[in-house]
Design a protein around this motif. Structure first.
Motif, PDB file in Angstrom:
ATOM      1  N   LEU A 111       0.354   4.124  -3.122  1.00  0.00           N
ATOM      2  CA  LEU A 111       1.550   4.934  -3.342  1.00  0.00           C
ATOM      3  C   LEU A 111       2.818   4.102  -3.169  1.00  0.00           C
ATOM      4  N   CYS A 112       2.839   3.239  -2.154  1.00  0.00           N
ATOM      5  CA  CYS A 112       4.015   2.384  -1.938  1.00  0.00           C
ATOM      6  C   CYS A 112       4.207   1.396  -3.082  1.00  0.00           C
TER       7      CYS A 112
ATOM      8  N   LEU B 138       7.440   7.121   6.238  1.00  0.00           N
ATOM      9  CA  LEU B 138       7.464   7.200   7.692  1.00  0.00           C
ATOM     10  C   LEU B 138       6.029   7.331   8.185  1.00  0.00           C
ATOM     11  N   LEU B 139       5.616   6.452   9.073  1.00  0.00           N
ATOM     12  CA  LEU B 139       4.266   6.505   9.634  1.00  0.00           C
ATOM     13  C   LEU B 139       4.319   7.206  10.985  1.00  0.00           C
ATOM     14  N   ASP B 140       3.788   8.411  11.033  1.00  0.00           N
ATOM     15  CA  ASP B 140       3.840   9.205  12.260  1.00  0.00           C
ATOM     16  C   ASP B 140       2.981   8.585  13.356  1.00  0.00           C
ATOM     17  N   HIS B 141       3.483   8.608  14.573  1.00  0.00           N
ATOM     18  CA  HIS B 141       2.721   8.287  15.780  1.00  0.00           C
ATOM     19  C   HIS B 141       2.005   6.932  15.691  1.00  0.00           C
TER      20      HIS B 141
ATOM     21  N   LEU C  28      -1.592  -1.805   9.997  1.00  0.00           N
ATOM     22  CA  LEU C  28      -0.268  -1.275  10.292  1.00  0.00           C
ATOM     23  C   LEU C  28       0.786  -2.374  10.180  1.00  0.00           C
ATOM     24  N   LEU C  29       0.544  -3.507  10.810  1.00  0.00           N
ATOM     25  CA  LEU C  29       1.520  -4.594  10.787  1.00  0.00           C
ATOM     26  C   LEU C  29       1.736  -5.124   9.372  1.00  0.00           C
ATOM     27  N   LYS C  30       0.685  -5.178   8.589  1.00  0.00           N
ATOM     28  CA  LYS C  30       0.812  -5.708   7.229  1.00  0.00           C
ATOM     29  C   LYS C  30       1.565  -4.768   6.296  1.00  0.00           C
ATOM     30  N   LEU C  31       1.680  -3.491   6.676  1.00  0.00           N
ATOM     31  CA  LEU C  31       2.495  -2.581   5.874  1.00  0.00           C
ATOM     32  C   LEU C  31       3.979  -2.937   5.932  1.00  0.00           C
ATOM     33  N   SER C  32       4.350  -3.827   6.846  1.00  0.00           N
ATOM     34  CA  SER C  32       5.750  -4.256   6.928  1.00  0.00           C
ATOM     35  C   SER C  32       6.182  -4.997   5.673  1.00  0.00           C
ATOM     36  N   ARG C  33       5.212  -5.446   4.864  1.00  0.00           N
ATOM     37  CA  ARG C  33       5.583  -6.140   3.622  1.00  0.00           C
ATOM     38  C   ARG C  33       6.237  -5.197   2.621  1.00  0.00           C
TER      39      ARG C  33
ATOM     40  N   VAL D 233       8.790   1.032   4.285  1.00  0.00           N
ATOM     41  CA  VAL D 233       7.958   1.623   5.334  1.00  0.00           C
ATOM     42  C   VAL D 233       8.626   1.523   6.699  1.00  0.00           C
ATOM     43  N   TYR D 234       8.685   2.657   7.395  1.00  0.00           N
ATOM     44  CA  TYR D 234       9.208   2.756   8.754  1.00  0.00           C
ATOM     45  C   TYR D 234       8.098   3.288   9.660  1.00  0.00           C
TER      46      TYR D 234
END
Length: 341
Positions: free
Chosen positions: A209-210, A219-222, A241-246, A250-251
């Motif tokens: 989707l991104c 926004l990634l909850d919790h 999770l960390l790799k979604l920073s690319r 994404v927040y």
């Protein structure tokens, strides 16, 4: 007319202290994090505080009707009767005691797709609350029209994707999910993901989707329900999770700490995870949230705020980084709210 929510403040807030030169390692595995090492050891970027007076804003909480309100006007969805008090007066009392200035209200499953209660609260307290509606993935596509109405007519400024509301044999990347995600980007509202059963189950959907809709904020909850890892599967989730920073859109919500910590208050075992989140995403893509009222029997609402300061001191974070997390990030994302004295 759509309200655009894309941040207009462009500041490099990746404060890459010495802590960022080492990846966060699981006691049982380190292989998942080797790809992050080079990125995390990049030269330090300048860290700046928000350019406006930052307030303390809760990025994630719920409200629902009191029993009397449910009987009179705002019925609970059958089978979703709450076991905790969650009416707005109860919330405001706790916010005042904790010194919290505003919040993003996430539509609760207790009222499912009936948004009338939350809508009434948004209208009553327009300078205190912002609304996040719940996406309805009905196969007839009616949820797309409902999303448009809630945003354009009722003033909601975010939408939550709960993957467990999709038909059991379908993903959030089905035609309906893609259409709603794209529509959210078109209308300028973030999409929150509730990965209650673990990020690994949904990472491919979120990435798809991104990739297809880079203009839609996420926004990634919790903490995407990632826990301090002690198994390979848990370490993979943190890596994902960390790799979604690319994805710049994404927040991460540093919310519901009691759900993701293995320890009791003040949840000190989340220190390393917060450190790596700041190193990879930057403090201006992280936001604190309480998960009221579920947090009340855990550590209390005031405790939810205090836990972040305790963990931040252990990292340690700079005062500017903590300012972003406790209010600057969400104020930047939802511009025009919470700025009045």
């Amino acid at each position: 007319m759509a309200v655009r929510l894309r941040p207009s403040i462009s500041v490099p807030v990746h404060s890459r202290h010495a802590r960022c030169s080492k990846p966060f390692l699981s006691p049982t595995t380190s292989s998942h994090f080797q790809l992050l090492a080079t990125k995390m050891s990049a030269p330090e970027a300048e860290n700046k505080a928000p350019t406006y007076t930052t307030k303390t804003i809760d990025s994630h909480l719920h409200i629902w009707a009191s029993p009397q309100e449910a009987a009179d006007k705002y019925p609970y969805f059958p089978g979703q009767e709450p076991y905790l008090p969650g009416h707005v007066d109860f919330l405001i009392q706790h916010m005042e005691e904790a010194g919290v200035d505003g919040a993003l209200i996430v539509q609760p499953i207790n009222h499912k797709f009936d948004h009338s209660l939350v809508t009434s609260v948004l209208k009553k307290y327009p300078s205190k609350f912002v609304g996040c509606c719940l996406a309805n993935p009905a196969e007839d596509g009616s949820g797309i029209k409902q999303l448009e109405h809630l945003i354009l007519k009722d003033g909601y400024r975010a939408v939550r994707f709960n993957p467990y509301l999709w038909p059991s044999d379908q993903l959030m990347t089905n035609d309906i999910g893609k259409a709603m995600f794209s529509k959210a980007g078109e209308l300028g509202v973030p999409v929150g993901f509730m990965c209650f059963k673990g990020l690994n189950l949904h990472i491919s959907e979120i990435e798809e989707l991104c990739t297809d809709n880079p203009s839609t904020t996420v926004l990634l909850d919790h903490l995407a329900f990632c826990v301090p890892p002690i198994t390979d599967e848990e370490a993979l989730a943190v890596s994902n999770l960390l790799k979604l920073s690319r994805f710049p859109q994404v927040y991460v919500k540093l919310s519901a700490l009691f759900r993701v910590s293995r320890e009791k208050f003040p949840y000190r075992d989340l220190t390393s995870m917060l450190s790596q989140l700041v190193c990879t995403f930057g403090a201006n893509r992280i936001m604190w949230g309480s998960d009221f009222p579920f947090v009340i029997p855990e550590c209390g609402y005031k405790g939810a705020r205090e836990a972040v300061s305790t963990i931040a001191n252990q990292v340690p974070l700079s005062s500017s980084e903590l300012e972003w997390i406790m209010g600057g990030t969400i104020m930047q994302l939802f511009q025009g709210h919470w700025l009045s004295p």
